[in-house]
Design a protein around this motif. Structure first.
Motif, mmCIF file in Angstrom:
data_model
loop_
_atom_site.group_PDB
_atom_site.id
_atom_site.type_symbol
_atom_site.label_atom_id
_atom_site.label_comp_id
_atom_site.label_asym_id
_atom_site.label_seq_id
_atom_site.Cartn_x
_atom_site.Cartn_y
_atom_site.Cartn_z
ATOM 1 N N SER A 1 2.746 -4.174 -6.621
ATOM 2 C CA SER A 1 2.679 -2.715 -6.664
ATOM 3 C C SER A 1 2.748 -2.200 -8.097
ATOM 4 O O SER A 1 2.025 -1.264 -8.472
ATOM 5 C CB SER A 1 3.823 -2.122 -5.826
ATOM 6 O OG SER A 1 3.792 -0.718 -5.864
ATOM 7 N N ILE A 2 3.615 -2.801 -8.912
ATOM 8 C CA ILE A 2 3.719 -2.406 -10.328
ATOM 9 C C ILE A 2 2.391 -2.657 -11.043
ATOM 10 O O ILE A 2 1.906 -1.814 -11.816
ATOM 11 C CB ILE A 2 4.860 -3.174 -11.012
ATOM 12 C CG1 ILE A 2 6.212 -2.696 -10.489
ATOM 13 C CG2 ILE A 2 4.794 -3.002 -12.529
ATOM 14 C CD1 ILE A 2 7.384 -3.502 -10.998
ATOM 15 N N ILE A 3 1.802 -3.825 -10.805
ATOM 16 C CA ILE A 3 0.534 -4.166 -11.449
ATOM 17 C C ILE A 3 -0.579 -3.212 -11.028
ATOM 18 O O ILE A 3 -1.341 -2.700 -11.852
ATOM 19 C CB ILE A 3 0.150 -5.625 -11.135
ATOM 20 C CG1 ILE A 3 1.173 -6.574 -11.757
ATOM 21 C CG2 ILE A 3 -1.251 -5.941 -11.652
ATOM 22 C CD1 ILE A 3 1.015 -8.019 -11.330
ATOM 23 N N GLY B 1 9.910 -9.113 -3.284
ATOM 24 C CA GLY B 1 9.693 -9.205 -4.721
ATOM 25 C C GLY B 1 8.221 -9.299 -5.064
ATOM 26 O O GLY B 1 7.748 -8.679 -6.030
ATOM 27 N N PHE B 2 7.478 -10.063 -4.278
ATOM 28 C CA PHE B 2 6.035 -10.168 -4.485
ATOM 29 C C PHE B 2 5.372 -8.806 -4.300
ATOM 30 O O PHE B 2 4.494 -8.416 -5.079
ATOM 31 C CB PHE B 2 5.446 -11.187 -3.508
ATOM 32 C CG PHE B 2 3.955 -11.339 -3.610
ATOM 33 C CD1 PHE B 2 3.374 -12.050 -4.636
ATOM 34 C CD2 PHE B 2 3.132 -10.755 -2.659
ATOM 35 C CE1 PHE B 2 1.993 -12.179 -4.728
ATOM 36 C CE2 PHE B 2 1.758 -10.881 -2.733
ATOM 37 C CZ PHE B 2 1.185 -11.602 -3.775
ATOM 38 N N VAL C 1 8.222 0.780 -12.853
ATOM 39 C CA VAL C 1 9.090 -0.213 -13.494
ATOM 40 C C VAL C 1 10.521 0.318 -13.605
ATOM 41 O O VAL C 1 11.491 -0.373 -13.275
ATOM 42 C CB VAL C 1 8.552 -0.594 -14.884
ATOM 43 C CG1 VAL C 1 9.492 -1.579 -15.566
ATOM 44 C CG2 VAL C 1 7.161 -1.198 -14.767
ATOM 45 N N THR C 2 10.658 1.562 -14.064
ATOM 46 C CA THR C 2 11.993 2.133 -14.264
ATOM 47 C C THR C 2 12.755 2.258 -12.955
ATOM 48 O O THR C 2 13.968 2.023 -12.901
ATOM 49 C CB THR C 2 11.880 3.510 -14.938
ATOM 50 O OG1 THR C 2 11.063 3.410 -16.103
ATOM 51 C CG2 THR C 2 13.250 4.033 -15.337
ATOM 52 N N PHE D 1 0.825 -1.211 0.000
ATOM 53 C CA PHE D 1 0.000 0.000 0.000
ATOM 54 C C PHE D 1 0.859 1.260 0.000
ATOM 55 O O PHE D 1 0.522 2.236 -0.674
ATOM 56 C CB PHE D 1 -0.932 -0.006 1.211
ATOM 57 C CG PHE D 1 -2.175 -0.825 1.011
ATOM 58 C CD1 PHE D 1 -3.209 -0.378 0.206
ATOM 59 C CD2 PHE D 1 -2.304 -2.070 1.601
ATOM 60 C CE1 PHE D 1 -4.348 -1.137 -0.005
ATOM 61 C CE2 PHE D 1 -3.443 -2.842 1.414
ATOM 62 C CZ PHE D 1 -4.464 -2.371 0.603
ATOM 63 N N GLN D 2 1.977 1.249 0.729
ATOM 64 C CA GLN D 2 2.823 2.444 0.765
ATOM 65 C C GLN D 2 3.489 2.684 -0.586
ATOM 66 O O GLN D 2 3.469 3.810 -1.107
ATOM 67 C CB GLN D 2 3.891 2.300 1.862
ATOM 68 C CG GLN D 2 4.646 3.588 2.164
ATOM 69 C CD GLN D 2 5.822 3.833 1.235
ATOM 70 O OE1 GLN D 2 6.369 2.892 0.648
ATOM 71 N NE2 GLN D 2 6.214 5.087 1.081
ATOM 72 N N THR D 3 4.058 1.626 -1.167
ATOM 73 C CA THR D 3 4.759 1.763 -2.449
ATOM 74 C C THR D 3 3.814 2.182 -3.565
ATOM 75 O O THR D 3 4.144 3.050 -4.382
ATOM 76 C CB THR D 3 5.430 0.424 -2.824
ATOM 77 O OG1 THR D 3 6.271 -0.007 -1.758
ATOM 78 C CG2 THR D 3 6.262 0.584 -4.079
ATOM 79 N N THR D 4 2.643 1.580 -3.588
ATOM 80 C CA THR D 4 1.660 1.924 -4.621
ATOM 81 C C THR D 4 1.038 3.288 -4.344
ATOM 82 O O THR D 4 0.898 4.115 -5.255
ATOM 83 C CB THR D 4 0.552 0.865 -4.687
ATOM 84 O OG1 THR D 4 1.137 -0.431 -4.812
ATOM 85 C CG2 THR D 4 -0.370 1.112 -5.863
#
Length: 337
Positions: A285-287, A279-280, A118-119, A20-23
């Motif tokens: 988060s990317i998705i 990693g999960f 992603v970058t 939640f934080q990263t996204t």
């Protein structure tokens, strides 16, 4: 048995918090830079987040010391005032983090959340290289292969589609392309500062028994100072004209809070989880960022290159962390990458 269950609970709590934080920080920051009519000064938001992070860590140290204010004051005095040399060492990573945070605000002003997410995973590459040169860590063959996959994946994500190439004749499209170039440049610079600062901070954590919360207080002190210097250099006139908190809304305060707790959640993940879990979290988060960028923010139109690059980056993230790492603690001298 009870202890094992508690450890598992803490692992999943830290995982969910990291997702939640990263996204959230990426999406809310992107929204605040592109969808809000009243602009705010991003450099002041970084100062506010560093100050809040410091306050949170003070509370955590207070809890560690049996909620005693006298013990808290004594602890802060012993670890900060009475150890000036150790404290000053935190100025280097703190200054780099201040630069990095400002670069991320610039990046998300020009890049959509999905492309940025992603970058920014290139920080795995920069962190690995810094670990090799600064900490003399050994990277296994499959991890070197994953780093090559990562670089290739990011190259695919940043590769322009044929439609973009054909449309680069108009001045408006050329200006848009230049903005994207600035965004990518900001992300790449941020990955460099992130890699070096993260490894430097890890090295300091391993040199003594000082808790990670106390170290974050020291980081927050210098982070606030460096942040104020950046405000003075780049945004002094704007702050003097309309105030330090000009343009702050609920969304901006959410960004400030998410920025403040980011480092603390990472510390919890390092303590309670492992690289597969991280990693999960990164992949999910990317998705999530891609889905929200496409359906909610409407600033993202994925191409085939983006899908290919994202698959490579997510696969590289899992492959790099496939071997379980020893957890990072202040007394741990045997961590491997």
């Amino acid at each position: 048995m009870h202890r094992t269950k508690q450890q598992n609970n803490l692992k999943w709590i830290s995982l969910i918090s990291l997702i939640f934080q990263t996204t959230g920080i990426v999406l809310f920051l992107r929204y605040s830079r592109t969808k809000i009519d009243v602009p705010y000064v991003s450099s002041t938001a970084i100062v506010a987040s560093e100050f809040i992070k410091g306050l949170i860590c003070v509370v955590l140290v207070w809890i560690e010391n049996d909620c005693s204010f006298s013990r808290l004051i004594r602890k802060l005095t012993d670890e900060i005032y009475n150890k000036p040399t150790e404290t000053v060492k935190l100025a280097i990573p703190s200054g780099l983090y201040a630069i990095q945070n400002n670069l991320l605000f610039i990046a998300l002003s020009y890049l959509n959340a999905a492309t940025y997410q992603v970058t920014y995973q290139l920080k795995i590459l920069t962190t690995a290289l810094c670990s090799v040169f600064m900490l003399r860590k050994r990277i296994d063959k499959h991890q070197w292969f994953s780093l090559c996959m990562l670089a290739l994946g990011v190259a695919f994500v940043t590769w322009p589609s044929s439609d973009e190439v054909n449309k680069r004749t108009s001045s408006q499209v050329q200006r848009s392309w230049l903005q994207q170039f600035m965004g990518f440049g900001a992300v790449l610079m941020a990955t460099l500062t992130s890699g070096f600062a993260g490894v430097y901070f890890e090295k300091i954590l391993k040199t003594g028994p000082t808790s990670v919360w106390m170290r974050n207080i020291q980081l927050a002190i210098f982070g606030t100072i460096f942040g104020l210097v950046i405000v003075y250099i780049f945004d002094y006139d704007a702050v003097m004209e309309k105030g330090f908190f000009q343009g702050y809304s609920t969304i901006v305060w959410i960004v400030v809070f998410l920025q403040a707790i980011g480092g603390l959640i990472i510390a919890a993940v390092i303590k309670y989880a492992d690289n597969i879990i991280k990693g999960f979290a990164t992949s999910l988060s990317i998705i999530l960022s891609s889905v929200v960028s496409y359906f909610v923010l409407n600033d993202f139109n994925p191409s085939l290159f983006f899908f290919m690059g994202t698959i490579l980056v997510i696969s590289a993230t899992f492959l790099y962390g496939w071997e379980r790492k020893v957890k990072v603690t202040p007394n741990n001298d045997q961590q491997r990458i």
